[in-house]
Design an enzyme around this catalytic site. Structure first.
Site, PDB file in Angstrom:
ATOM      1  N   LEU A   1      10.999 -20.611  -4.364  1.00 59.70           N
ATOM      2  CA  LEU A   1       9.992 -19.732  -3.751  1.00 59.70           C
ATOM      3  C   LEU A   1       8.629 -19.903  -4.432  1.00 59.70           C
ATOM      4  O   LEU A   1       8.543 -19.916  -5.655  1.00 59.70           O
ATOM      5  CB  LEU A   1      10.443 -18.269  -3.909  1.00 59.70           C
ATOM      6  CG  LEU A   1       9.443 -17.196  -3.468  1.00 59.70           C
ATOM      7  CD1 LEU A   1       9.305 -17.176  -1.944  1.00 59.70           C
ATOM      8  CD2 LEU A   1       9.869 -15.808  -3.976  1.00 59.70           C
TER       9      LEU A   1
ATOM     10  N   ARG B   1      -0.346   9.186 -10.284  1.00 59.37           N
ATOM     11  CA  ARG B   1      -0.423   7.953  -9.479  1.00 59.37           C
ATOM     12  C   ARG B   1       0.227   6.775 -10.174  1.00 59.37           C
ATOM     13  O   ARG B   1       0.839   5.921  -9.539  1.00 59.37           O
ATOM     14  CB  ARG B   1      -1.887   7.605  -9.187  1.00 59.37           C
ATOM     15  CG  ARG B   1      -2.552   8.514  -8.189  1.00 59.37           C
ATOM     16  CD  ARG B   1      -4.005   8.086  -7.975  1.00 59.37           C
ATOM     17  NE  ARG B   1      -4.084   6.803  -7.280  1.00 59.37           N
ATOM     18  CZ  ARG B   1      -4.077   6.679  -5.942  1.00 59.37           C
ATOM     19  NH1 ARG B   1      -4.005   7.749  -5.173  1.00 59.37           N
ATOM     20  NH2 ARG B   1      -4.144   5.491  -5.384  1.00 59.37           N
TER      21      ARG B   1
ATOM     22  N   ARG C   1      -5.117  -2.096   8.677  1.00 57.99           N
ATOM     23  CA  ARG C   1      -6.342  -2.881   8.446  1.00 57.99           C
ATOM     24  C   ARG C   1      -6.023  -3.960   7.422  1.00 57.99           C
ATOM     25  O   ARG C   1      -5.004  -3.897   6.731  1.00 57.99           O
ATOM     26  CB  ARG C   1      -7.488  -1.989   7.963  1.00 57.99           C
ATOM     27  CG  ARG C   1      -7.156  -1.157   6.740  1.00 57.99           C
ATOM     28  CD  ARG C   1      -8.363  -0.320   6.262  1.00 57.99           C
ATOM     29  NE  ARG C   1      -7.945   0.632   5.232  1.00 57.99           N
ATOM     30  CZ  ARG C   1      -7.566   1.886   5.467  1.00 57.99           C
ATOM     31  NH1 ARG C   1      -7.569   2.361   6.702  1.00 57.99           N
ATOM     32  NH2 ARG C   1      -7.190   2.671   4.476  1.00 57.99           N
TER      33      ARG C   1
ATOM     34  N   TRP D   1       2.957   7.923  -2.432  1.00 60.00           N
ATOM     35  CA  TRP D   1       4.354   8.076  -2.851  1.00 60.00           C
ATOM     36  C   TRP D   1       4.417   9.031  -4.047  1.00 60.00           C
ATOM     37  O   TRP D   1       5.251   9.943  -4.087  1.00 60.00           O
ATOM     38  CB  TRP D   1       4.935   6.711  -3.235  1.00 60.00           C
ATOM     39  CG  TRP D   1       6.390   6.711  -3.582  1.00 60.00           C
ATOM     40  CD1 TRP D   1       7.434   6.455  -2.749  1.00 60.00           C
ATOM     41  CD2 TRP D   1       6.955   6.983  -4.878  1.00 60.00           C
ATOM     42  NE1 TRP D   1       8.626   6.552  -3.440  1.00 60.00           N
ATOM     43  CE2 TRP D   1       8.358   6.878  -4.739  1.00 60.00           C
ATOM     44  CE3 TRP D   1       6.423   7.309  -6.123  1.00 60.00           C
ATOM     45  CZ2 TRP D   1       9.234   7.082  -5.811  1.00 60.00           C
ATOM     46  CZ3 TRP D   1       7.295   7.520  -7.191  1.00 60.00           C
ATOM     47  CH2 TRP D   1       8.689   7.398  -7.015  1.00 60.00           C
TER      48      TRP D   1
ATOM     49  N   GLU E   1       1.198 -13.109  12.536  1.00 61.90           N
ATOM     50  CA  GLU E   1       1.736 -11.932  13.223  1.00 61.90           C
ATOM     51  C   GLU E   1       1.660 -10.762  12.235  1.00 61.90           C
ATOM     52  O   GLU E   1       1.901 -10.932  11.042  1.00 61.90           O
ATOM     53  CB  GLU E   1       3.203 -12.166  13.614  1.00 61.90           C
ATOM     54  CG  GLU E   1       3.387 -13.265  14.634  1.00 61.90           C
ATOM     55  CD  GLU E   1       2.791 -12.929  15.994  1.00 61.90           C
ATOM     56  OE1 GLU E   1       2.777 -11.741  16.362  1.00 61.90           O
ATOM     57  OE2 GLU E   1       2.325 -13.869  16.668  1.00 61.90           O
TER      58      GLU E   1
ATOM     59  N   SER F   1      -7.393  -5.740  -5.333  1.00 61.53           N
ATOM     60  CA  SER F   1      -8.489  -6.300  -4.534  1.00 61.53           C
ATOM     61  C   SER F   1      -9.792  -6.262  -5.321  1.00 61.53           C
ATOM     62  O   SER F   1      -9.940  -5.498  -6.283  1.00 61.53           O
ATOM     63  CB  SER F   1      -8.642  -5.504  -3.235  1.00 61.53           C
ATOM     64  OG  SER F   1      -9.262  -4.255  -3.491  1.00 61.53           O
TER      65      SER F   1
ATOM     66  N   ASP G   1       0.843  -1.207   0.000  1.00 57.80           N
ATOM     67  CA  ASP G   1       0.000   0.000   0.000  1.00 57.80           C
ATOM     68  C   ASP G   1       0.875   1.253   0.000  1.00 57.80           C
ATOM     69  O   ASP G   1       1.993   1.245   0.526  1.00 57.80           O
ATOM     70  CB  ASP G   1      -0.911  -0.037   1.237  1.00 57.80           C
ATOM     71  CG  ASP G   1      -2.123   0.871   1.083  1.00 57.80           C
ATOM     72  OD1 ASP G   1      -2.355   1.402  -0.025  1.00 57.80           O
ATOM     73  OD2 ASP G   1      -2.836   1.061   2.084  1.00 57.80           O
ATOM     74  N   GLY G   2       0.332   2.322  -0.578  1.00 59.59           N
ATOM     75  CA  GLY G   2       0.993   3.625  -0.509  1.00 59.59           C
ATOM     76  C   GLY G   2       1.568   4.124  -1.824  1.00 59.59           C
ATOM     77  O   GLY G   2       2.263   5.150  -1.843  1.00 59.59           O
TER      78      GLY G   2
ATOM     79  N   SER H   1      -8.269  -4.918   4.869  1.00 60.71           N
ATOM     80  CA  SER H   1      -8.863  -4.623   3.561  1.00 60.71           C
ATOM     81  C   SER H   1      -9.224  -5.905   2.797  1.00 60.71           C
ATOM     82  O   SER H   1      -8.881  -6.052   1.616  1.00 60.71           O
ATOM     83  CB  SER H   1      -7.922  -3.736   2.728  1.00 60.71           C
ATOM     84  OG  SER H   1      -7.623  -2.536   3.402  1.00 60.71           O
TER      85      SER H   1
ATOM     86  N   HIS I   1       2.590   3.407  -9.026  1.00 60.18           N
ATOM     87  CA  HIS I   1       2.354   1.984  -9.309  1.00 60.18           C
ATOM     88  C   HIS I   1       3.549   1.382 -10.055  1.00 60.18           C
ATOM     89  O   HIS I   1       3.950   0.258  -9.784  1.00 60.18           O
ATOM     90  CB  HIS I   1       1.077   1.808 -10.129  1.00 60.18           C
ATOM     91  CG  HIS I   1      -0.176   2.209  -9.390  1.00 60.18           C
ATOM     92  ND1 HIS I   1      -0.418   1.848  -8.079  1.00 60.18           N
ATOM     93  CD2 HIS I   1      -1.267   2.945  -9.767  1.00 60.18           C
ATOM     94  CE1 HIS I   1      -1.593   2.342  -7.700  1.00 60.18           C
ATOM     95  NE2 HIS I   1      -2.107   3.017  -8.698  1.00 60.18           N
TER      96      HIS I   1
END
Ligand code: IPE
Ligand code: IPE
Ligand code: MG
Length: 254
Positions: free
Chosen positions: A139, A41, A202, A33, A215, A73, A28-29, A204, A45
């Site tokens: 991974l 924007r 949060r 930024w 955690e 999302s 997020d952010g 979201s 991204h």
């Protein structure tokens, strides 16, 4: 009583202390930024994609087993169409440019979220990324794309309900383990550590079922600035946590 597998999910390496097996990140952010730099924007991204590359590399180097990245999302469709278009363009470009490298690095790509509603070419690219890397053993990189946890849980409930209605599943056989097999994350262990950047605290609609004993680390770092040092600092915080899973501390500790 046997200890459930998820509680044994941390691996230890002498150099790094306790390393989480599965790290999930709410990236997020990007918008803030860009705004701080008077940039559009989309530039935030774009720089966010660079942070994805850095983070995947760092996770491979640190020996993390699973990395889940919240990329788009179910609710992000409510953004203005040009921003949604920019985000779709970036995922297309990322797969086109990075898939071969990910495959060469033995990364296995998995996608969680709804395929319905996506442009058909994106659906096909996601499918290709999963198929190409399916046998890789390094991974596991999970993209939560067009993902919403409530939608995921409801889809799983629907499948379980029809299995019960058809007599393929006895109602008594439905428990947390059997239910989890109907989720998009089937075969992916629950996240040990969930990081959210940008200072928001949060979920979201992210991994609501799977986060039961995760955690959480919230960092003010904006996603485009996230790097290996920020990841290591979140892991250091994680390794100092006392995970009790409802039980008691290990014998001998206070
Ligand atoms: C995260 O950055 C990227 C996505 C949600 C796709 P944002 O675009 O949410 O950035 P802020 O929260 O507006 O700063
Ligand atoms: C969550 O970020 C979704 C992703 C990171 C993909 P948002 O920026 O969409 O979340 P809210 O709207 O601030 O809760
Ligand atoms: Mg945001």
């Amino acid at each position: 009583m046997a200890i459930p597998e998820q509680m044994l999910s941390e691996t230890r390496s002498p150099a790094a202390g306790k390393i989480p097996r599965h790290v999930a990140i709410i990236m997020d952010g990007n918008g803030r930024w860009a705004a701080a730099r008077l940039l559009p924007r989309v530039e935030g991204h774009r720089r966010g994609v660079e942070a994805v590359r850095r983070t995947v590399r760092a996770c491979r180097e640190l020996g993390i087993g699973y990395l889940t990245l919240y990329s788009f999302s179910s609710e992000n469709w409510s953004r203005p169409p040009d921003e949604v278009g920019d985000l779709m363009g970036l995922i297309r470009r990322f797969i086109r440019k990075d898939l071969a490298d990910l495959h060469a690095s033995n990364v296995r790509v998995r996608i969680i979220g709804m395929r319905e509603g996506l442009d058909p070419d994106i659906g096909a690219m996601l499918q290709e990324a999963e198929a190409l890397t399916a046998l890789n053993t390094g991974l596991v990189l999970v993209f939560a794309f067009n993902y919403g946890a409530r939608q995921e849980i409801l889809a799983a409930v629907r499948q379980a309900a029809s299995a019960i209605a058809d007599g393929r599943l006895a109602p008594e056989a439905l428990n947390p383990e059997t239910f989890a097999r109907y989720l998009d994350t089937a075969e992916i262990p629950d996240p040990d550590l969930i990081i959210r950047t940008s200072g928001e605290q949060r979920l979201s609609n992210f991994l609501l079922w799977q986060a039961a004993y995760a955690e959480f680390v919230f960092t003010p770092v904006l996603w485009p600035d996230f790097d290996r040092a920020a990841l290591e600092s979140a892991i250091a915080e994680f390794s100092g946590r006392d995970r009790r899973f409802g039980g008691r501390r290990a014998a001998g500790s206070p």
